[in-house]
Design an enzyme around this catalytic site. Structure first.
Site, PDB file in Angstrom:
ATOM      1  N   GLU A   1       0.844  -1.195   0.000  1.00  0.00           N
ATOM      2  CA  GLU A   1       0.000   0.000   0.000  1.00  0.00           C
ATOM      3  C   GLU A   1       0.878   1.243   0.000  1.00  0.00           C
ATOM      4  OE1 GLU A   1      -3.667  -2.070   2.510  1.00  0.00           O
ATOM      5  OE2 GLU A   1      -2.743  -0.240   3.266  1.00  0.00           O
TER       6      GLU A   1
ATOM      7  N   GLN B   1      30.810  -1.335 -16.257  1.00  0.00           N
ATOM      8  CA  GLN B   1      32.173  -0.842 -16.067  1.00  0.00           C
ATOM      9  C   GLN B   1      33.132  -1.476 -17.079  1.00  0.00           C
ATOM     10  OE1 GLN B   1      32.314   1.464 -13.797  1.00  0.00           O
ATOM     11  NE2 GLN B   1      34.496   1.960 -13.886  1.00  0.00           N
TER      12      GLN B   1
ATOM     13  N   GLY C   1      32.346   3.228 -21.903  1.00  0.00           N
ATOM     14  CA  GLY C   1      31.354   4.119 -22.511  1.00  0.00           C
ATOM     15  C   GLY C   1      30.249   3.369 -23.221  1.00  0.00           C
TER      16      GLY C   1
ATOM     17  N   GLU D   1       9.842  -7.691  -2.577  1.00  0.00           N
ATOM     18  CA  GLU D   1       9.694  -8.794  -1.611  1.00  0.00           C
ATOM     19  C   GLU D   1      10.598  -8.622  -0.394  1.00  0.00           C
ATOM     20  OE1 GLU D   1       7.398 -11.518  -2.273  1.00  0.00           O
ATOM     21  OE2 GLU D   1       6.816 -10.028  -3.747  1.00  0.00           O
TER      22      GLU D   1
END
Length: 385
Positions: free
Chosen positions: A134, A343, A347, A370
């Site tokens: 909730e 890594q 790039g 969970e």
């Protein structure tokens, strides 16, 4: 399994379903993963339907309701790892009916199991949803505020749920609500609802960082009438059933995390063997080689913890602590390995031309759903041997 070890012998049936899921991940899941991620809030129903046609969406359901009969958590973990190797979000999606089924199997009568689980089998299997979280109740599941007020013929539900996977496409819900708002865990009960029940509505799709194949929405209950025969177990038993469900789902999600970690590791390893810098493949540079070594070691350790916990729960042993250890270790391994893949690619790892940045976004959810890593450490500390 693509593991360093096979710690327990597998049956021919287990090998067959692993091969099925490996082929499905390679041919149906991985090629669609980027498209599904870019679509953001669109459930890949066609992939779900293909999975249903080959028996992946109901393999975990008992044969007496028409399912595949692989009810043991160990086999479910083998399957989950292979599917999530293809893509974590799609892999978790096509097995998501197992999360709905767990409380029904834990608390439901034989009649309820046949009525609510039977329709989930076969090539036309629908999606389902488990409604617990909730807006103000996440890790503290006992603090839910959705109420189930008794009437002469059953209950009336009022309240709101958040982050409900498959809401909007699900045909059925298991909903946890307070039959006694003055109590915490002892006041929680569980109910089965059809999605078209009057007064049950769903919100707009929630935009997420990753695992976008599973679309989440809020669910609202406004004077929703539920007959008494749709209650799972006795009043106040819902929390016990939920915690048992968590023990199982945390182990299975640990396997999902292992699959994602393995995908990232293998992609980074293969890239490092072909990417040349300073006149040699980067895998020959110690910094890269040692990072890959750490990834491989952590994946193997996580897999062993997950499968050990699965064997324990199948044997009927108490596994709350072991499940938390498996989930914590595997989820943090998945985050480490997807980071390591980004890594290693440098790039290009940051570019959306390659899948590793998506897997890194996907992996983060495993440290949250969970039970967050913080909650896992709390659970472990409370179950120290």
């Amino acid at each position: 399994m693509n593991a360093v070890t096979e710690p327990w012998p597998l049956t021919e049936e287990q090998r067959a379903i692993i091969d099925l899921c490996r082929d499905f991940a390679r041919n149906e899941i991985r090629p669609r993963a980027r498209e599904v991620d870019e679509a953001d809030v669109v459930t890949p129903v066609d992939i779900w339907q293909k999975a249903a046609q080959v028996g992946i969406t109901d393999f975990m359901l008992p044969t007496d309701v028409g399912g595949g009969g692989f009810t043991d958590v160990f086999t479910q973990c083998l399957v989950q790892e292979e599917l999530c190797f293809g893509d974590p979000g799609i892999g978790n999606l096509v097995c998501s009916n197992g999360f709905f089924a767990d409380p029904v199997l834990e608390l439901g009568t034989e009649e309820q199991q046949k009525k609510w689980l039977g329709p989930l089998t076969g090539p036309e299997a629908p999606m389902t949803a488990l409604a617990t979280t909730e807006p103000g109740s996440g890790s503290d599941a006992a603090s839910i505020r959705t109420t189930a007020r008794r009437t002469g013929t059953g209950y009336v539900l009022n309240g709101q749920k958040a982050w409900i996977s498959n809401a909007g496409t699900a045909r059925s819900f298991v909903v946890f609500a307070k039959t006694d708002p003055t109590q915490r865990s002892k006041g929680v009960s569980a109910f089965l609802l059809d999605a078209d029940t009057p007064g049950l509505t769903v919100g707009e799709p929630m935009r997420k960082m990753g695992q976008r194949a599973i679309v989440c929405r809020e669910v609202f209950f406004s004077d929703v009438e539920v007959p008494e025969e749709n209650r799972l177990g006795d009043e106040g038993q819902g929390f016990r059933g939920l915690m048992r469900t968590f023990d199982i789902s945390r182990i299975v999600l640990g396997a999902a995390a292992v699959g994602a970690a393995r995908a990232a590791y293998e992609y980074a390893r293969d890239y490092a063997r072909t990417r040349v810098q300073f006149d040699k493949p980067i895998i020959e540079h110690q910094a890269v080689a040692f990072r890959l070594a750490d990834m491989a070691a952590r994946i193997e350790a996580s897999r062993l913890l997950v499968l050990s916990a699965a064997r324990a729960v199948d044997a009927g042993a108490p596994v709350t602590g072991a499940a938390a250890i498996a989930k914590l270790t595997a989820s943090e391994t998945s985050m480490f390995c997807t980071w390591g893949a980004v890594q290693t690619l440098g790039g290009w790892g940051y570019s959306r031309e390659y899948p590793v940045e998506q897997w890194m976004r996907d992996a983060k959810l495993e440290e949250i759903e969970e039970g967050t890593s913080d909650i896992m450490r709390l659970v472990i500390s409370r179950n120290l041997p």
